[in-house]
Design a protein around this motif. Structure first.
Motif, PDB file in Angstrom:
ATOM      1  N   ILE A 369       0.842  -1.207   0.000  1.00 27.10           N
ATOM      2  CA  ILE A 369       0.000   0.000   0.000  1.00 27.10           C
ATOM      3  C   ILE A 369       0.875   1.254   0.000  1.00 27.10           C
ATOM      4  CG2 ILE A 369      -1.609   1.364   1.400  1.00 27.10           C
ATOM      5  CD1 ILE A 369      -2.809  -1.327   2.362  1.00 27.10           C
ATOM      6  N   ALA A 370       1.881   1.244   0.879  1.00 27.35           N
ATOM      7  CA  ALA A 370       2.787   2.397   0.999  1.00 27.35           C
ATOM      8  C   ALA A 370       3.522   2.660  -0.317  1.00 27.35           C
ATOM      9  CB  ALA A 370       3.782   2.150   2.130  1.00 27.35           C
ATOM     10  N   ILE A 371       4.015   1.601  -0.942  1.00 24.09           N
ATOM     11  CA  ILE A 371       4.824   1.759  -2.153  1.00 24.09           C
ATOM     12  C   ILE A 371       3.984   2.289  -3.319  1.00 24.09           C
ATOM     13  CG2 ILE A 371       6.159   0.495  -3.892  1.00 24.09           C
ATOM     14  CD1 ILE A 371       7.082  -1.309  -1.571  1.00 24.09           C
ATOM     15  N   ARG A 372       2.737   1.856  -3.414  1.00 23.86           N
ATOM     16  CA  ARG A 372       1.886   2.322  -4.514  1.00 23.86           C
ATOM     17  C   ARG A 372       1.583   3.822  -4.382  1.00 23.86           C
ATOM     18  NH1 ARG A 372      -0.464  -3.104  -4.713  1.00 23.86           N
ATOM     19  NH2 ARG A 372       0.226  -3.934  -6.727  1.00 23.86           N
ATOM     20  N   VAL A 373       1.391   4.281  -3.161  1.00 24.69           N
ATOM     21  CA  VAL A 373       1.189   5.720  -2.964  1.00 24.69           C
ATOM     22  C   VAL A 373       2.472   6.466  -3.336  1.00 24.69           C
ATOM     23  CG1 VAL A 373       0.673   7.542  -1.301  1.00 24.69           C
ATOM     24  CG2 VAL A 373      -0.541   5.358  -1.161  1.00 24.69           C
ATOM     25  N   ALA A 374       3.634   5.932  -2.899  1.00 17.28           N
ATOM     26  CA  ALA A 374       4.919   6.559  -3.220  1.00 17.28           C
ATOM     27  C   ALA A 374       5.167   6.603  -4.721  1.00 17.28           C
ATOM     28  CB  ALA A 374       6.047   5.802  -2.523  1.00 17.28           C
ATOM     29  N   ALA A 375       4.677   5.594  -5.443  1.00 23.00           N
ATOM     30  CA  ALA A 375       4.881   5.534  -6.895  1.00 23.00           C
ATOM     31  C   ALA A 375       4.277   6.741  -7.599  1.00 23.00           C
ATOM     32  CB  ALA A 375       4.264   4.241  -7.446  1.00 23.00           C
ATOM     33  N   ILE A 376       3.105   7.164  -7.146  1.00 28.39           N
ATOM     34  CA  ILE A 376       2.416   8.308  -7.762  1.00 28.39           C
ATOM     35  C   ILE A 376       3.209   9.598  -7.545  1.00 28.39           C
ATOM     36  CG2 ILE A 376       0.273   9.671  -7.725  1.00 28.39           C
ATOM     37  CD1 ILE A 376      -1.108   7.064  -6.668  1.00 28.39           C
ATOM     38  N   THR A 377       3.965   9.631  -6.466  1.00 24.46           N
ATOM     39  CA  THR A 377       4.693  10.843  -6.069  1.00 24.46           C
ATOM     40  C   THR A 377       6.006  11.024  -6.817  1.00 24.46           C
ATOM     41  OG1 THR A 377       3.833  10.328  -3.865  1.00 24.46           O
ATOM     42  CG2 THR A 377       5.388  12.133  -3.993  1.00 24.46           C
ATOM     43  N   GLN A 378       6.510   9.981  -7.476  1.00 20.39           N
ATOM     44  CA  GLN A 378       7.877   9.973  -7.990  1.00 20.39           C
ATOM     45  C   GLN A 378       8.276  11.159  -8.875  1.00 20.39           C
ATOM     46  OE1 GLN A 378      10.381   7.910  -6.872  1.00 20.39           O
ATOM     47  NE2 GLN A 378       8.689   7.593  -5.451  1.00 20.39           N
ATOM     48  N   PRO A 379       7.509  11.531  -9.906  1.00 20.54           N
ATOM     49  CA  PRO A 379       7.960  12.664 -10.742  1.00 20.54           C
ATOM     50  C   PRO A 379       8.078  13.972  -9.958  1.00 20.54           C
ATOM     51  CG  PRO A 379       6.198  11.437 -11.828  1.00 20.54           C
ATOM     52  CD  PRO A 379       6.261  10.939 -10.421  1.00 20.54           C
ATOM     53  N   PHE A 380       7.121  14.217  -9.048  1.00 21.16           N
ATOM     54  CA  PHE A 380       7.164  15.435  -8.228  1.00 21.16           C
ATOM     55  C   PHE A 380       8.381  15.418  -7.296  1.00 21.16           C
ATOM     56  CE2 PHE A 380       2.678  14.407  -9.040  1.00 21.16           C
ATOM     57  CZ  PHE A 380       2.260  15.567  -9.678  1.00 21.16           C
ATOM     58  N   GLN A 381       8.618  14.262  -6.700  1.00 16.27           N
ATOM     59  CA  GLN A 381       9.735  14.116  -5.769  1.00 16.27           C
ATOM     60  C   GLN A 381      11.069  14.349  -6.468  1.00 16.27           C
ATOM     61  OE1 GLN A 381       9.999  10.508  -3.082  1.00 16.27           O
ATOM     62  NE2 GLN A 381      11.731  10.071  -4.410  1.00 16.27           N
ATOM     63  N   SER A 382      11.263  13.720  -7.636  1.00 12.35           N
ATOM     64  CA  SER A 382      12.531  13.848  -8.358  1.00 12.35           C
ATOM     65  C   SER A 382      12.778  15.293  -8.785  1.00 12.35           C
ATOM     66  CB  SER A 382      12.534  12.936  -9.586  1.00 12.35           C
ATOM     67  OG  SER A 382      12.451  11.591  -9.209  1.00 12.35           O
TER      68      SER A 382
END
Length: 460
Positions: A369-382
């Protein structure tokens, strides 16, 4: 269409892209493999046969990492000042000033690190309890925490050397040194955690001992390289150290806001962890696995952020603000694209990735669950990490502090409290708070970059 393709190919082969990749790829490989080694270490602990001990060990590493990261972040903030200042001197052709800057950073790193390591050693139980650790986690993690404090001192010193080398674009040396140290660490972990080849099984304490040995070797290798005369950054213990108030002021101008930013970041993380740790040992172990995997994605932004910082600093040192902006923009585009690709891999491979850490179905379900939420965040985070690196390379460290304060200490903590404790969303609520924090910080950092004020920063 043909013309557009040709333009894309030209951009790919442009000198700017080559310079970015020449600096970024060794850092990226170093950070990715370091993260992978960290993931492997966590997997080793998570796969200890005794499930209760394994969950407590994984939780103990997560709990003790945060106060240690708090200490390391202060040292890294000082290194940001050293990297930016050395990059400026290198770009301006003032190579004779670089060694003394590095020695300032080395000495101050150790002055800052020693009291923090001593405090963590003496008050290990109290710190873990404050972090929200359950009694079983404190019992398992006590000796690990105390041993790892020694490693913290060595790591702080190593950071000061690596940061200085990155300022002049010599990123392949820290990469090579850290790879060797990490291979040694993983091998030592396997030997000491499980007790292979007749060696006693030390469990979590074996991981700590292996880390100390690895950081000792890294320290030796970095010093040996500096003294070899192969680096553009001259260094010798025989050269007298000249204390410079001007250098201290320049380091403080960049480093203090970065130090405050890291203190805010880690303070927010500690408050965040206190909220998540209240969900129980198994869910908290899943959260730590999620954070461990997320570290891999952070490395992308960090690597390109370091490249942007060095190149922006050098361009501004040479008086070319337009080139500095090109470096920053192009680096952010490349990094964001790769961030999106990593996000797709995380989203569709969540359970598979987590299964390497644990066979416990409850841990796998929560961590996925945690990783799937983090996946959506990746472009913004980078994008946020890379552009913030560009701002730091220019010496503009106040605004990253403001964005971190708003994002982590206010948005993340408040949102996590609401989602977890009020709405009862569990680990999903905690990671939705992480996503909200990242998106807000991305927006604030992007707005600051567009203002162009960072181009006018004076360092020395």
């Amino acid at each position: 269409m043909g013309e557009e393709k040709q333009t894309d190919i030209k951009q790919l082969k442009s000198p700017i892209n080559k310079e970015i990749m020449n600096i970024a790829w060794p850092v990226l490989i170093e950070l990715v493999l370091s993260s992978l080694f960290g993931m492997i270490n966590m997997m080793m602990l998570g796969n200890i046969a005794d499930h209760a001990y394994a969950a407590a060990a994984v939780s103990a590493v997560g709990v003790t990492n945060q106060p240690l990261f708090l200490g390391l972040s202060v040292v890294q903030a000082l290194n940001i000042g050293g990297t930016a200042l050395i990059a400026r001197y290198f770009g301006a052709g003032k190579h004779d000033r670089m060694e003394n800057v590095m020695k300032h950073v080395m000495i101050i790193s150790m002055i800052l690190s020693a009291p923090l390591a001593l405090a963590a050693f003496v008050y290990s139980d109290q710190i873990m309890t404050f972090m929200g650790a359950q009694p079983d986690t404190v019992e398992v993690g006590r000796l690990y925490f105390r041993i790892i404090c020694i490693s913290y001192l060595l790591q702080s010193f190593n950071f000061s050397i690596s940061g200085s080398l990155r300022g002049i674009g010599e990123t392949q040396i820290p990469m090579g040194v850290n790879l060797r140290a990490n291979f040694l660490n993983v091998g030592g972990n396997a030997l000491l955690i499980y007790g292979l080849f007749g060696v006693p099984a030390f469990g979590i304490e074996g991981a700590a001992i292996s880390t100390v040995v690895a950081n000792t070797v890294a320290c030796f290798l970095l010093i040996r390289y500096l003294r070899s005369g192969k680096s553009k950054l001259n260094f010798s213990f025989a050269h007298p150290f000249h204390f410079s108030m001007k250098t201290m002021k320049s380091l403080a101008k960049i480093g203090l806001p970065s130090a405050l930013e890291q203190l805010v970041l880690r303070s927010g993380m500690i408050l965040f962890i206190q909220i998540v740790s209240g969900l129980g040992t198994v869910v908290f172990a899943a959260h730590n696995i999620g954070m461990n995997i997320l570290t891999l994605s952070f490395t992308l932004g960090q690597a390109f952020g370091i490249a942007a910082s060095s190149l922006v600093g050098r361009a501004l040192g040479a008086g070319d603000a337009n080139l500095a902006e090109k470096y920053a923009s192009r680096t952010a585009k490349i990094g964001s694209l790769w961030g999106a690709i990593i996000g797709v891999a995380f989203f569709f491979g969540a359970e598979y990735i987590v299964s390497f850490y644990s066979s416990d179905p409850e841990i796998i379900r929560n961590a996925a669950i945690a990783i799937r939420v983090a996946a959506i965040t990746q472009p913004f985070q980078s994008h946020q990490l890379i552009v913030a690196g560009s701002l730091r390379g220019a010496g503009d460290t106040i605004f990253p502090l403001i964005s971190t304060f708003l994002g982590i200490l206010i948005i993340r903590v408040a949102a996590a409290t609401f989602f977890v404790q009020v709405l009862g969303l569990g680990i999903l609520g905690a990671w939705l708070a992480v996503m909200l924090d990242q998106i807000i910080r991305w927006f604030l950092i992007a707005m600051r970059f567009q203002s162009g004020k960072w181009k006018k920063m004076k360092l020395a």
